[in-house]
Design an enzyme around this catalytic site. Structure first.
Site, PDB file in Angstrom:
ATOM      1  N   ASP A 115      -1.900   7.559  -1.240  1.00  0.00           N
ATOM      2  CA  ASP A 115      -0.789   6.925  -0.505  1.00  0.00           C
ATOM      3  C   ASP A 115       0.348   7.986  -0.327  1.00  0.00           C
ATOM      4  OD1 ASP A 115      -1.898   4.736   0.731  1.00  0.00           O
ATOM      5  OD2 ASP A 115      -0.855   3.520  -1.046  1.00  0.00           O
ATOM      6  N   ASP A 141      -1.370  -4.156 -12.791  1.00  0.00           N
ATOM      7  CA  ASP A 141      -2.238  -4.196 -13.907  1.00  0.00           C
ATOM      8  C   ASP A 141      -1.790  -5.797 -14.505  1.00  0.00           C
ATOM      9  OD1 ASP A 141       0.248  -3.305 -14.260  1.00  0.00           O
ATOM     10  OD2 ASP A 141      -0.456  -1.762 -15.508  1.00  0.00           O
TER      11      ASP A 141
END
Length: 695
Positions: A277, A430
């Protein structure tokens, strides 16, 4: 005695002189006589035996004492050199004038940050005013610690002998006794209760961890699931997708890609996705070139770069899971860009899924290549060692639930899909997916004996940003997940554990009372002595909790006092982050990548080289020109870095030091020393002297 004497006689050898050289030039060389034959020959005369034994013990004691003196001298020398270097560093920091208010970091909203800093400044100026007032009263004869004595003096002393100052101070005593002390004492009591609850939780976790160790409880895979890559027989080799999300991490991408490409797994059953990214074109080209090199030597690896970079890491992972070929894979292993798994990582984690259809996640613990780099990394290692070995191991064994760490774990893809996949609604994607998977009934396995090496942030600025994200994200998630948890079809105990223990106690209450009790209330009780904070709350219980925290990292025991002080210092950042996430203040949804330096340990390199050549991929030859260019660019970037002055921490340092001066008037020993050392700790952190020094 005869058999014992014969046994000692068998090991007789002629002794040699032992020379001890002291590193400190002020020490002279000392020569000691080594053990001779007479030291081991024991006669029949008991008197001779005891005399010779005493002589031998005296020599051993002398040797031990000299070694201890040598170590003490080395410690004193290092401490002296450290203290000598602090002065010039402080002068450079103050002369540069760079503060955190000028930094380009966007993880804190300027308005919120300014208001928080202004509140601390108000407390500071008020404490300075009260300190001057109390000193004047002290010299006027107001030498009382207990409020009842002060009131007795006020009501019994003749009014005529009191001047204006006595009248003013006596009225101030009446005001604080009647109006200020009661609400402050109530707040003190509330924080003490929260403190005791959190301490009890930590004590129970440690006892459970001790029980797990004594009973030697650990997850054991099925025997027929243990992979045997040599023969391929009785092996459990499902299709595994490996993902490496990264963003502008030029310093570490080579280490992680090399480690993942050398995983021991059949080439036809593994695919590696490098999810880049990066918005830096040079970094993109370097990472893509690295992937191309590994493709040429036979690695099954692909490079992906998003044009539209929405959702930060969660968006990156979500985009990668939308590829059409993902349906052919059963499991996905995730490694951040600075993680270097060992070659047998999959062989030690994947077998835990076989014949356990309700297991959705297998998580490995982290280890750190730079844990001894500086004081900051040593203190982080203490915290994270407790997190993995105690918190996650206990929760994994007892309730099969813990927060996914975002990396060094293997997911069952079906569990991800059942839980709704990756969502970009928080900065802790997460933890988000872990909570949703647990609500769907999936179980988690934590492997404390499987380690994956990574880096700790070495600068206070990087660590501060990381902790802000780690403590604002859970509060965002709590607001979003609370209705789902309440209505979930799971047991009451699991709901209680997730709401009260997982979110409220360990994510909200801990930073709240740490900052409020030790940074605000304790200084206030010095100026409002009618509200009392017991010494066992200030000293004894925190010392016990620090001792429990340091048990998983016993080599860090010399840092127990700095650890206690630093945890209270970090409560400022954690409290600010918790409030921002809970009430959606500032840029709570801003993702800031933790900067790493690309360190690698010798053990990593050896483990990647010493493998069976039958299954080992030969790495691409290094490009010396490319390495030289990267080193030059890294040096240029390092020159642009500089340490800063952190205004909130500095203001709190002066507040605590002012309160410690006030405690001297009341002769409160423990409170004085705690406030003094805590103030010094805030001062060192505020001047950015605890982590990497680049200026």
């Amino acid at each position: 005695m005869a058999p014992s004497s014969d046994w000692w006689a068998k090991g007789v050898h002629k002794g040699t002189p032992v020379v001890v050289k002291m590193d400190n030039p002020e020490w002279s060389m000392v020569e000691l006589e080594g053990p001779s034959e007479d030291d081991f020959l024991i006669g029949n005369n008991p008197t001779d035996t005891r005399a010779k034994a005493r002589g031998k013990n005296a020599k051993q004691l002398t040797w031990v004492l000299l070694l201890k003196a040598h170590r003490a001298a080395g410690c004193l020398t290092s401490v002296a050199s450290t203290l000598a270097s602090i002065g010039p560093a402080i002068r450079r920091r103050v002369a540069s004038g760079r503060t955190d208010t000028e930094s380009a970091s966007s993880f804190e909203n300027k308005t919120v940050k300014t208001r928080f800093y202004n509140c601390i400044k108000v407390f500071l100026w008020l404490s300075l005013l009260l300190l001057g007032f109390e000193i004047a009263a002290y010299y006027k004869g107001w030498h009382f610690r207990a409020s009842n004595l002060q009131l007795q003096y006020i009501f019994t002393a003749p009014f005529g002998v009191r001047d204006f100052f006595d009248w003013l101070y006596s009225n101030w005593v009446l005001i604080r006794v009647g109006f200020v002390a009661p609400p402050l004492q109530f707040l003190v009591n509330v924080c003490i209760v929260l403190f005791l609850i959190q301490s009890l939780d930590r004590l129970i976790l440690c006892l459970c961890c001790f029980w797990i160790r004594v009973k030697k409880i650990k997850p054991i895979p099925k025997e027929d699931a243990v992979a045997d890559l040599e023969t391929g027989e009785n092996g459990f080799f499902p299709m595994v997708l490996v993902q490496i999300p990264m963003c502008n991490e030029r310093e570490v991408y080579q280490h992680s890609i090399a480690a993942v490409c050398k995983l021991d797994w059949p080439k036809s059953k593994i695919l590696i996705q490098v999810l880049d990214d990066s918005d830096d074109p040079i970094t993109q080209l370097l990472i893509e070139e690295e992937v191309h090199k590994w493709q040429q030597v036979g690695a099954n690896i692909v490079y992906r770069h998003r044009i539209i970079r929405d959702g930060y890491k969660a968006g990156n992972l979500k985009s990668a899971m939308s590829c059409s070929y993902v349906k052919d894979y059963e499991f996905v292993a995730i490694f951040d860009a600075d993680f270097q798994p060992t070659h047998d990582f999959l062989k030690r984690t994947i077998p835990h899924f076989k014949d356990n259809e309700d297991v959705g996640l297998v998580q490995a613990r982290w280890s750190f290549v730079n844990k001894d780099e500086n004081l900051l990394t040593r203190l982080q290692n203490i915290n994270l060692s407790f997190h993995f070995e105690v918190e996650q191991q206990v929760n994994g064994v007892l309730i099969n639930f813990f927060g996914f760490n975002g990396t060094a774990g293997v997911w069952r893809i079906k569990a991800l899909e059942d839980s709704g996949g990756w969502l970009e609604r928080t900065t802790v994607e997460d933890m988000d997916i872990a909570v949703r998977a647990h609500l769907q009934g999936w179980k988690f396995v934590f492997l404390n004996d499987v380690e994956c090496q990574c880096e700790l942030p070495e600068s206070y600025e990087a660590y501060r940003k990381q902790q802000h994200r780690w403590h604002s994200g859970p509060m965002q998630l709590f607001r979003l997940c609370l209705p789902d948890i309440i209505h979930a079809k799971i047991s009451f105990w699991k709901k209680f554990n997730m709401i009260f223990l997982f979110f409220l106690l360990r994510k909200l209450i801990l930073p709240f009372y740490s900052f409020t009790l030790f940074c605000i209330i304790l200084p206030m009780t010095m100026f409002i002595p009618e509200a009392e904070l017991p010494a066992w709350v200030v000293c004894y219980i925190p010392a016990l909790m620090s001792f429990l925290n340091i048990l998983p990292a016993p080599k860090s025991f010399p840092f127990i006092v700095p650890y206690l002080l630093f945890e209270n210092t970090m409560s400022v950042t954690k409290f600010n982050a918790m409030i921002s996430g809970l009430f959606q203040l500032g840029n709570a949804y801003e993702w800031v990548v933790t900067k790493k330096l690309g360190r690698s340990s010798e053990g990593d390199l050896v483990s990647l080289i010493e493998k069976d050549p039958k299954h080992q991929l030969r790495g691409p030859e290094p490009d010396l020109d490319e390495i030289k260019a990267e080193i030059l660019q890294e040096q240029k970037a390092r020159k642009k870095k500089h340490n800063r002055i952190y205004t909130k921490e500095l203001a709190l340092a002066f507040l605590l030091l002012t309160a410690s001066a006030r405690s001297l008037l009341s002769a409160q020993g423990i409170h004085f020393y705690f406030l003094l050392f805590q103030g010094i700790s805030f001062l060192l952190v505020g001047l950015d002297l605890i982590g990497e020094q680049v200026m």
